[in-house]
Design a protein around this motif. Sequence first.
Motif, short mmCIF file in Angstrom:
data_model
loop_
_atom_site.label_atom_id
_atom_site.label_comp_id
_atom_site.label_asym_id
_atom_site.label_seq_id
_atom_site.Cartn_x
_atom_site.Cartn_y
_atom_site.Cartn_z
N ALA A 7 -92.50 115.42 57.29
CA ALA A 7 -91.70 115.09 56.10
C ALA A 7 -91.70 116.25 55.12
O ALA A 7 -90.69 116.51 54.45
CB ALA A 7 -92.24 113.84 55.44
N GLU A 8 -92.81 116.96 55.06
CA GLU A 8 -92.93 118.10 54.15
C GLU A 8 -92.04 119.26 54.65
O GLU A 8 -91.34 119.91 53.86
CB GLU A 8 -94.40 118.53 54.19
CG GLU A 8 -94.93 119.33 53.06
CD GLU A 8 -96.40 119.68 53.37
OE1 GLU A 8 -96.70 120.88 53.41
OE2 GLU A 8 -97.20 118.74 53.62
N VAL A 9 -92.04 119.50 55.94
CA VAL A 9 -91.19 120.55 56.52
C VAL A 9 -89.72 120.21 56.29
O VAL A 9 -88.92 121.06 55.87
CB VAL A 9 -91.46 120.68 58.04
CG1 VAL A 9 -90.58 121.76 58.65
CG2 VAL A 9 -92.94 121.00 58.30
N ALA A 10 -89.38 118.95 56.52
CA ALA A 10 -87.98 118.53 56.33
C ALA A 10 -87.59 118.66 54.87
O ALA A 10 -86.46 119.06 54.56
CB ALA A 10 -87.79 117.10 56.82
N ALA A 11 -88.50 118.35 53.96
CA ALA A 11 -88.18 118.45 52.54
C ALA A 11 -87.85 119.89 52.16
O ALA A 11 -86.91 120.15 51.40
CB ALA A 11 -89.35 117.93 51.70
N GLN A 12 -88.61 120.84 52.72
CA GLN A 12 -88.29 122.26 52.47
C GLN A 12 -86.90 122.60 53.01
O GLN A 12 -86.11 123.27 52.36
CB GLN A 12 -89.30 123.15 53.19
CG GLN A 12 -90.58 123.42 52.43
CD GLN A 12 -91.46 124.34 53.28
OE1 GLN A 12 -92.18 123.84 54.15
NE2 GLN A 12 -91.38 125.63 53.07
N ALA A 13 -86.64 122.14 54.22
CA ALA A 13 -85.34 122.43 54.85
C ALA A 13 -84.20 121.79 54.07
O ALA A 13 -83.11 122.35 53.96
CB ALA A 13 -85.34 121.94 56.29
N ASN A 14 -84.46 120.62 53.49
CA ASN A 14 -83.42 119.88 52.77
C ASN A 14 -83.22 120.37 51.34
O ASN A 14 -82.33 119.88 50.65
CB ASN A 14 -83.76 118.38 52.73
CG ASN A 14 -83.65 117.72 54.10
OD1 ASN A 14 -82.95 118.23 54.97
ND2 ASN A 14 -84.33 116.62 54.29
N ASP A 15 -84.01 121.32 50.91
CA ASP A 15 -83.93 121.79 49.53
C ASP A 15 -82.73 122.73 49.37
O ASP A 15 -82.86 123.95 49.30
CB ASP A 15 -85.25 122.50 49.17
CG ASP A 15 -85.23 123.02 47.73
OD1 ASP A 15 -84.36 122.58 46.96
OD2 ASP A 15 -86.07 123.88 47.41
N SER A 16 -81.54 122.14 49.34
CA SER A 16 -80.30 122.91 49.28
C SER A 16 -79.20 122.02 48.73
O SER A 16 -79.24 120.79 48.90
CB SER A 16 -79.91 123.37 50.70
OG SER A 16 -78.62 123.94 50.70
N ASP A 17 -78.22 122.63 48.07
CA ASP A 17 -77.05 121.86 47.62
C ASP A 17 -76.15 121.50 48.79
O ASP A 17 -75.29 120.63 48.69
CB ASP A 17 -76.23 122.68 46.61
CG ASP A 17 -77.02 123.01 45.35
OD1 ASP A 17 -77.95 122.23 45.02
OD2 ASP A 17 -76.73 124.03 44.71
N TYR A 18 -76.33 122.23 49.88
CA TYR A 18 -75.45 122.06 51.04
C TYR A 18 -76.07 121.12 52.08
O TYR A 18 -77.25 120.80 52.00
CB TYR A 18 -75.22 123.42 51.71
CG TYR A 18 -74.40 124.38 50.89
CD1 TYR A 18 -73.02 124.20 50.77
CD2 TYR A 18 -74.98 125.47 50.26
CE1 TYR A 18 -72.25 125.10 50.05
CE2 TYR A 18 -74.22 126.38 49.53
CZ TYR A 18 -72.86 126.18 49.43
OH TYR A 18 -72.09 127.07 48.72
#
Length: 493
Positions: free
Chosen positions: A413-424
């Motif tokens: 979940a932490e890895v995904a949160a980093q990946a999801n940290d984008s406006d896109y």
Amino acid sequence: MDRETAFASARAWIAQAGNHLIDGEWVAGADRIEVLDPAQETAIGSIAAGGPAEIDAAVAAATRCFRSPGWRAMPPAEREARLLRLADLVERDTAQIAAIETLDNGAPFGMTQAMVGKGAVSSIRYNAGWARRLGGDQVDVSVPGRFHAFTRNEPVGVAGLIVPWNAPFAIACNKVSAALAAGCTAVIKPAELAPMSTLRLAELVMEAGFPAGALNVVNGPGTSAGAALAAHPGVAKISFTGSTATGKAIMRQAADRVARVSLELGGKSPVVVFDDADLDRAIPGVAMGIFANSGQVCAAGSRLFVQDAIYDRFVEGLAAFAARLRLGPGEREGSDLGPLISAAQRDKVEAYVASARADGAREVFRGTAPDGPGFFVPPTIFDQARPDMRAVREEIFGPVLCVMRFADDAALAEVAAQANDSDYGLSAYAWTRDLERAQSMAALLQAGSVKINGAGMEFALPFGGVGESGLGRENGRAGVLAFTEPKSVMIGY
Ligand code: NAI
Ligand code: MG
């Protein structure tokens, strides 16, 4: 057709092209816009600079065709047959069309051949099949009485199609074939930076037997021809691919008349590589995921997250792979990466490279641009990138990769949160051989598409974005239904 013949044929064709197609006639315009070969920085032809008047005429022609008894009465099987003929014509002319594309937008000939002969042909054939399969639903009703209730998926009317320059032929084929399969007629506005292959497509649409007015083309700048199309009251739906800023402008214009829009906008797509990934596949996959078409791909994987245990090996592998990529004119045999589309795009990308350096990212690889003309930017890899850097937040649309590290014991979940940290949220990628990781990332990553362990474009799957990457879907059944509107019918008896 060999390479030399294909390019000779493409040059001759481009030199006489550039007019608008309105109601089945090619119409010249007094004002012309030069069309450049970005590898040579020289003019290869010109297009007519259309504006509101040409858009008016084209929308009127599309409307007449849409309302004509012939178009209305055309059996779906006939639309399908014409689209299948169109696919055959594109396949027949693959070498010439690919050479036109290469001269106009710079992409390597090997790549344009694949995008035309495989991708575009396949998307037209895929959409053709929907023409006969768009039927609505038979619905059971609960209101008192006896009713036959059903839906009809009816074409929305005239579709306005606005395409970008990065893969113009494939994108135009996709939009045109979906709109026509749905029973719409259309006006397309090619990108002024790479319009030529769309004009060739329009010729083939006519050759395939579509009636005058079914597809019209108006050339010109986005701010005149494009804006006029987006604002036209006769256009029921706009399908746009391009930048987020322009997408927002189009949506605002469509709001005034409550027109439908689908927007396929930019991205800043994450790539997550776990320590159990098959590195022999992941390294070339990740490298070409950002460097292909010199990074001018909406779904490019531009933010890379690599697990600590394999981090150094992976980044070294990427740099070694990038070092083998040959930059050169797309026309030349052996060029892996062509130039960017324009001087402005090159300068924009170089400004991001400078910003990444200034923000303290470490440049681990930088290729070399060839001597001579051409808007080349060499592949560039930064590590020690941070999520707050401009180069990590904004779409660069060039061959620039930003790499970040995640801990061996990081929670998924932490890895995904980093990946999801984008406006896109257009696409997201992961590399792992662990089913738990693969399924979890598929669920956790916020994007219109998640691809695990590498995969190309699949036209049977919907494609589009969340967040500022856009709305609506192309491809799949959803992509054709997006040009229709369900009508509910209840017949009492
Ligand atoms: P753009 O979004 O302005 O151009 C795309 C198309 O929209 C072209 O046909 C253009 O003529 C048209 N257009 C421009 N302004 C318009 C308006 N006001 N109304 C209607 N149509 C309009 O993209 P541009 O400026 O060429 O590229 C800038 C950036 O956009 C790139 O650096 C990249 O980040 C992004 N981009 C993303 C693409 C994608 O596939 N998602 C494709 C092209 C660019
Ligand atoms: Mg060009």
